[in-house]
Design an enzyme around this catalytic site. Sequence first.
Site, PDB file in Angstrom:
ATOM      1  N   CYS A   1       0.875  -1.182   0.000  1.00 40.36           N
ATOM      2  CA  CYS A   1       0.000   0.000   0.000  1.00 40.36           C
ATOM      3  C   CYS A   1       0.913   1.233   0.000  1.00 40.36           C
ATOM      4  O   CYS A   1       2.133   1.121   0.139  1.00 40.36           O
ATOM      5  CB  CYS A   1      -0.851  -0.006   1.261  1.00 40.36           C
ATOM      6  SG  CYS A   1       0.176   0.035   2.744  1.00 40.36           S
TER       7      CYS A   1
ATOM      8  N   CYS B   1       2.351   5.985   8.805  1.00 39.70           N
ATOM      9  CA  CYS B   1       1.510   6.184   7.616  1.00 39.70           C
ATOM     10  C   CYS B   1       0.589   7.385   7.850  1.00 39.70           C
ATOM     11  O   CYS B   1      -0.011   7.502   8.929  1.00 39.70           O
ATOM     12  CB  CYS B   1       0.670   4.934   7.364  1.00 39.70           C
ATOM     13  SG  CYS B   1      -0.508   5.187   6.013  1.00 39.70           S
TER      14      CYS B   1
ATOM     15  N   HIS C   1      -0.868  -4.648  19.494  1.00 37.78           N
ATOM     16  CA  HIS C   1      -0.374  -4.332  18.149  1.00 37.78           C
ATOM     17  C   HIS C   1       0.266  -2.938  18.191  1.00 37.78           C
ATOM     18  O   HIS C   1      -0.261  -2.031  18.845  1.00 37.78           O
ATOM     19  CB  HIS C   1      -1.523  -4.367  17.130  1.00 37.78           C
ATOM     20  CG  HIS C   1      -1.045  -4.232  15.716  1.00 37.78           C
ATOM     21  ND1 HIS C   1      -0.741  -3.015  15.144  1.00 37.78           N
ATOM     22  CD2 HIS C   1      -0.780  -5.158  14.766  1.00 37.78           C
ATOM     23  CE1 HIS C   1      -0.324  -3.215  13.910  1.00 37.78           C
ATOM     24  NE2 HIS C   1      -0.335  -4.515  13.655  1.00 37.78           N
TER      25      HIS C   1
ATOM     26  N   GLU D   1       0.305  -0.478  16.232  1.00 36.69           N
ATOM     27  CA  GLU D   1      -0.557   0.660  15.851  1.00 36.69           C
ATOM     28  C   GLU D   1      -1.487   1.041  17.012  1.00 36.69           C
ATOM     29  O   GLU D   1      -1.699   2.229  17.289  1.00 36.69           O
ATOM     30  CB  GLU D   1      -1.385   0.323  14.598  1.00 36.69           C
ATOM     31  CG  GLU D   1      -2.200   1.542  14.165  1.00 36.69           C
ATOM     32  CD  GLU D   1      -3.134   1.267  12.991  1.00 36.69           C
ATOM     33  OE1 GLU D   1      -2.828   0.407  12.153  1.00 36.69           O
ATOM     34  OE2 GLU D   1      -4.180   1.930  12.952  1.00 36.69           O
TER      35      GLU D   1
ATOM     36  N   ASN E   1      -3.279  -6.792   8.767  1.00 35.84           N
ATOM     37  CA  ASN E   1      -4.140  -6.777   7.575  1.00 35.84           C
ATOM     38  C   ASN E   1      -4.055  -8.101   6.823  1.00 35.84           C
ATOM     39  O   ASN E   1      -5.034  -8.544   6.230  1.00 35.84           O
ATOM     40  CB  ASN E   1      -3.833  -5.559   6.692  1.00 35.84           C
ATOM     41  CG  ASN E   1      -2.633  -5.757   5.816  1.00 35.84           C
ATOM     42  OD1 ASN E   1      -2.752  -6.270   4.717  1.00 35.84           O
ATOM     43  ND2 ASN E   1      -1.448  -5.398   6.324  1.00 35.84           N
TER      44      ASN E   1
HETATM   45  S1  SF4 Z   1      -2.874   2.490   7.253  1.00 40.95           S
HETATM   46 FE1  SF4 Z   1      -1.429   0.757   7.121  1.00 40.95          FE
HETATM   47  S2  SF4 Z   1      -2.317  -0.615   5.573  1.00 40.95           S
HETATM   48 FE2  SF4 Z   1      -3.350   1.370   5.371  1.00 40.95          FE
HETATM   49  S3  SF4 Z   1      -2.230   2.533   3.794  1.00 40.95           S
HETATM   50 FE3  SF4 Z   1      -1.329   3.063   5.773  1.00 40.95          FE
HETATM   51  S4  SF4 Z   1       0.360   1.615   6.093  1.00 40.95           S
HETATM   52 FE4  SF4 Z   1      -0.952   0.780   4.482  1.00 40.95          FE
END
Ligand code: SF4
Length: 315
Positions: free
Chosen positions: A16, A100, A128, A130, A229
């Site tokens: 991604c 991200c 996790h 995140e 994911n």
């Molecule tokens: S949130 Fe995670 S899976 Fe979604 S685009 Fe960003 S890095 Fe990729």
Amino acid sequence: MPEPLTLYLAAPRGFCAGVDRAIKIVEMALEKWGAPVYVRHEIVHNKFVVDGLRAKGAVFVEELDDCPADRPVIFSAHGVPKSVPAEAERRAMTFVDATCPLVSKVHIEAERHFQNGLQMVMIGHEGHPETLGTMGQLPEGEVLLVETVADVAGIAPRDPERLAFITQTTLSVDDTAGIVAALKARFPAIVGPHKEDICYATTNRQEAVKAIAAKIDALLVIGAPNSSNSKRLVEVGRAAGCAYAQLVQRATDIDWRALAGIRAVGVTAGASAPEVLVNEVIDAFRDHFDVTVELVETARERVEFKVPRVLREQA
Ligand code: SF4
């Protein structure tokens, strides 16, 4: 004569925009500052990617304490608690945040709700990175974590009228809809995003799996065991009716005996799995079957994120 097999290749699959950017950040940091460059946590959850960057001079550590103050450090795509950049600043370190932008967006949402006096419920997986990073944007106790519909009954917010919800970006779209519905049923005043915070890449990869699930006898998801994911793609495949759905890191993990006699297989890859591993898996199928590849494309992705300015500037 090998048996015929149709291999349905899901699209979108694999990298991604957030993963692509995070890897570029490490590569550009190595170019700019030379090795070693430290990376706090696996930059993205994929051993192949991490090993490749390690070979170029990246050093992966779990905590900032493991980094010397005089070398640059990069924070992974999953995001970090606020205390981490604060500590890097205190130690006068050079750091680049590869979080991200779609995770940062959730951090900003959480901050905004907090400023408005709302307590947060986060739908996510305990432990996790995140989830730890997002919960770590706010003081302790301000974010209540739920993982399942059953967890919703167990939380005890300060004021049920002053609540908001946020989610991890890589959850199952369908499971999350159920948890959001349970939250709204118990706390009618809860505010949140339109649906959830699941990102475009997670949503698209799950949709593509659903589109092939009815055609296949087996689904292989290329991804790491700690990739949220990727694990969700296996679950989505099973929920959509594909009884044999497995996560494989690469071709050597494929259980050929379990696949004996199949006529159609689905192949996809989690957001942190590189295309080279997809090709490796397809080649391995060609060694065992007479393969016809059919691409099943449910969306086209054109999302791209810029790397931070410090890396775009001349050294
Ligand atoms: S949130 Fe995670 S899976 Fe979604 S685009 Fe960003 S890095 Fe990729």
